[in-house]
Design a protein around this motif. Structure first.
Motif, mmCIF file in Angstrom:
data_model
loop_
_atom_site.group_PDB
_atom_site.id
_atom_site.type_symbol
_atom_site.label_atom_id
_atom_site.label_comp_id
_atom_site.label_asym_id
_atom_site.label_seq_id
_atom_site.Cartn_x
_atom_site.Cartn_y
_atom_site.Cartn_z
ATOM 1 N N ALA A 20 0.957 -1.028 -0.142
ATOM 2 C CA ALA A 20 -0.287 0.116 -0.115
ATOM 3 C C ALA A 20 0.802 1.133 0.168
ATOM 4 C CB ALA A 20 -1.014 0.211 1.159
ATOM 5 N N GLU A 21 2.564 1.188 0.261
ATOM 6 C CA GLU A 21 3.118 1.692 0.391
ATOM 7 C C GLU A 21 4.372 2.261 0.003
ATOM 8 O OE1 GLU A 21 3.977 3.044 5.569
ATOM 9 O OE2 GLU A 21 1.913 3.569 4.229
ATOM 10 N N ASP A 22 5.155 3.048 0.244
ATOM 11 C CA ASP A 22 6.917 2.277 0.018
ATOM 12 C C ASP A 22 7.412 1.920 1.129
ATOM 13 O OD1 ASP A 22 6.842 3.694 -2.873
ATOM 14 O OD2 ASP A 22 8.026 4.980 -2.504
ATOM 15 N N SER A 23 8.224 0.817 0.580
ATOM 16 C CA SER A 23 8.527 -0.647 1.629
ATOM 17 C C SER A 23 9.724 -1.486 0.941
ATOM 18 C CB SER A 23 7.122 -0.815 2.138
ATOM 19 O OG SER A 23 6.921 -1.804 1.207
ATOM 20 N N SER A 25 10.794 -5.451 1.519
ATOM 21 C CA SER A 25 10.283 -6.468 0.668
ATOM 22 C C SER A 25 11.450 -7.311 1.292
ATOM 23 C CB SER A 25 9.782 -6.917 -0.192
ATOM 24 O OG SER A 25 10.698 -7.262 -1.411
ATOM 25 N N ASP A 26 11.079 -8.764 0.737
ATOM 26 C CA ASP A 26 12.658 -10.155 1.293
ATOM 27 C C ASP A 26 13.179 -9.644 -0.270
ATOM 28 O OD1 ASP A 26 9.302 -11.028 -0.153
ATOM 29 O OD2 ASP A 26 10.468 -13.033 0.080
ATOM 30 N N VAL A 27 12.461 -8.889 -0.402
ATOM 31 C CA VAL A 27 13.249 -9.327 -1.741
ATOM 32 C C VAL A 27 14.082 -8.364 -3.057
ATOM 33 C CG1 VAL A 27 12.413 -11.675 -2.809
ATOM 34 C CG2 VAL A 27 11.453 -9.832 -4.008
ATOM 35 N N GLY A 28 14.052 -7.118 -2.494
ATOM 36 C CA GLY A 28 13.720 -5.497 -2.501
ATOM 37 C C GLY A 28 12.509 -4.464 -2.015
ATOM 38 N N THR A 29 11.803 -4.081 -3.382
ATOM 39 C CA THR A 29 11.177 -2.763 -2.568
ATOM 40 C C THR A 29 9.942 -3.266 -3.428
ATOM 41 O OG1 THR A 29 12.048 -1.523 -4.101
ATOM 42 C CG2 THR A 29 13.790 -1.489 -2.240
ATOM 43 N N GLY A 30 8.886 -2.361 -3.243
ATOM 44 C CA GLY A 30 7.851 -2.633 -3.504
ATOM 45 C C GLY A 30 7.044 -1.095 -3.033
ATOM 46 N N GLY A 31 6.342 -0.341 -4.379
ATOM 47 C CA GLY A 31 4.869 0.188 -3.386
ATOM 48 C C GLY A 31 3.716 0.248 -4.370
ATOM 49 N N LEU A 32 2.821 1.280 -4.403
ATOM 50 C CA LEU A 32 1.856 1.017 -5.424
ATOM 51 C C LEU A 32 1.923 0.729 -6.563
ATOM 52 C CD1 LEU A 32 -0.952 1.756 -4.293
ATOM 53 C CD2 LEU A 32 -1.437 3.603 -4.680
ATOM 54 N N GLY A 33 1.797 -0.245 -6.612
ATOM 55 C CA GLY A 33 1.161 -0.372 -7.961
ATOM 56 C C GLY A 33 2.488 -1.652 -8.605
ATOM 57 N N TYR A 34 3.435 -2.045 -8.112
ATOM 58 C CA TYR A 34 4.541 -2.111 -7.990
ATOM 59 C C TYR A 34 5.532 -2.921 -7.179
ATOM 60 C CZ TYR A 34 7.135 1.223 -6.226
ATOM 61 O OH TYR A 34 7.669 2.604 -5.185
ATOM 62 N N HIS A 35 6.227 -4.114 -7.695
ATOM 63 C CA HIS A 35 7.165 -4.760 -6.634
ATOM 64 C C HIS A 35 9.371 -4.566 -7.412
ATOM 65 C CE1 HIS A 35 4.525 -6.802 -4.518
ATOM 66 N NE2 HIS A 35 3.474 -7.559 -4.954
ATOM 67 N N ILE A 36 10.162 -4.324 -7.056
ATOM 68 C CA ILE A 36 10.822 -4.147 -7.694
ATOM 69 C C ILE A 36 11.777 -5.678 -6.579
ATOM 70 C CG2 ILE A 36 13.599 -3.363 -7.854
ATOM 71 C CD1 ILE A 36 11.618 -0.722 -8.316
ATOM 72 N N ALA A 37 12.487 -6.627 -7.826
ATOM 73 C CA ALA A 37 13.434 -7.488 -6.935
ATOM 74 C C ALA A 37 14.681 -6.977 -7.019
ATOM 75 C CB ALA A 37 12.426 -9.482 -7.234
ATOM 76 N N GLU A 38 15.164 -7.296 -6.520
ATOM 77 C CA GLU A 38 17.100 -7.297 -6.129
ATOM 78 C C GLU A 38 17.306 -8.957 -6.651
ATOM 79 O OE1 GLU A 38 17.999 -4.849 -2.899
ATOM 80 O OE2 GLU A 38 16.532 -3.408 -3.593
#
Length: 147
Positions: A20-23, A25-38
């Motif tokens: 629901a907000e920029d944060s 995660s266990d694999v990277g970052t995410g935000g409203l409408g997206y995941h970015i896995a490192e």
């Protein structure tokens, strides 16, 4: 991580809810409408004469290309999408939707698919924020259309 784990991470993110907000995660970052896995991160290059950096960049691009080959049977050949004009537009003051705005500042181009079964875009890219900093192999899963 191996290619099998990279693939599993991407497929998991295709069906996972977006934060629901920029944060983080266990694999990277995410935000409203997206995941970015490192997916992978190299060493830094503070004491490098350029040789290790070039070899690392080539390896990360090869890893991206190999992962693209694994995804091709699932979603077809990827579109290679340059983010250079997106970066230029953001520098000119245009508000670019995330994750595309931030990606354009450190990823020159992405391999891009529309994962129709999930209704999401999937992108693979090689990131480097500056010549001394590490390379990263990134996977992006988003419902935000590319600009």
């Amino acid at each position: 991580m191996t290619s099998a784990l990279y693939l599993a991470t991407i497929l998991r993110l295709c069906s996972e809810d977006f934060p629901a907000e920029d944060s983080r995660s266990d694999v990277g970052t995410g935000g409203l409408g997206y995941h970015i896995a490192e997916l992978a991160t190299s060493e830094e290059f503070w004491e490098d004469d350029g040789t290790a950096r070039e070899k690392t960049e080539e390896q990360y691009e090869a890893d991206r290309d190999g992962l693209s080959e694994l995804l091709t049977p699932r979603w077809g050949r990827p579109q290679v999408f340059s983010l250079a004009s997106v970066f230029d537009r953001s520098m000119d003051g245009e508000d670019i939707a995330e994750p595309w705005g931030i990606l354009s500042s450190h990823v020159p181009d992405v391999h891009l698919w529309k994962a129709e079964a999930h209704g999401r875009w999937v992108a693979l890219g090689v990131s480097q924020w500056d010549k001394e900093l590490p390379f990263q192999l990134l996977a992006v899963v988003t419902e935000i259309d590319p600009p």
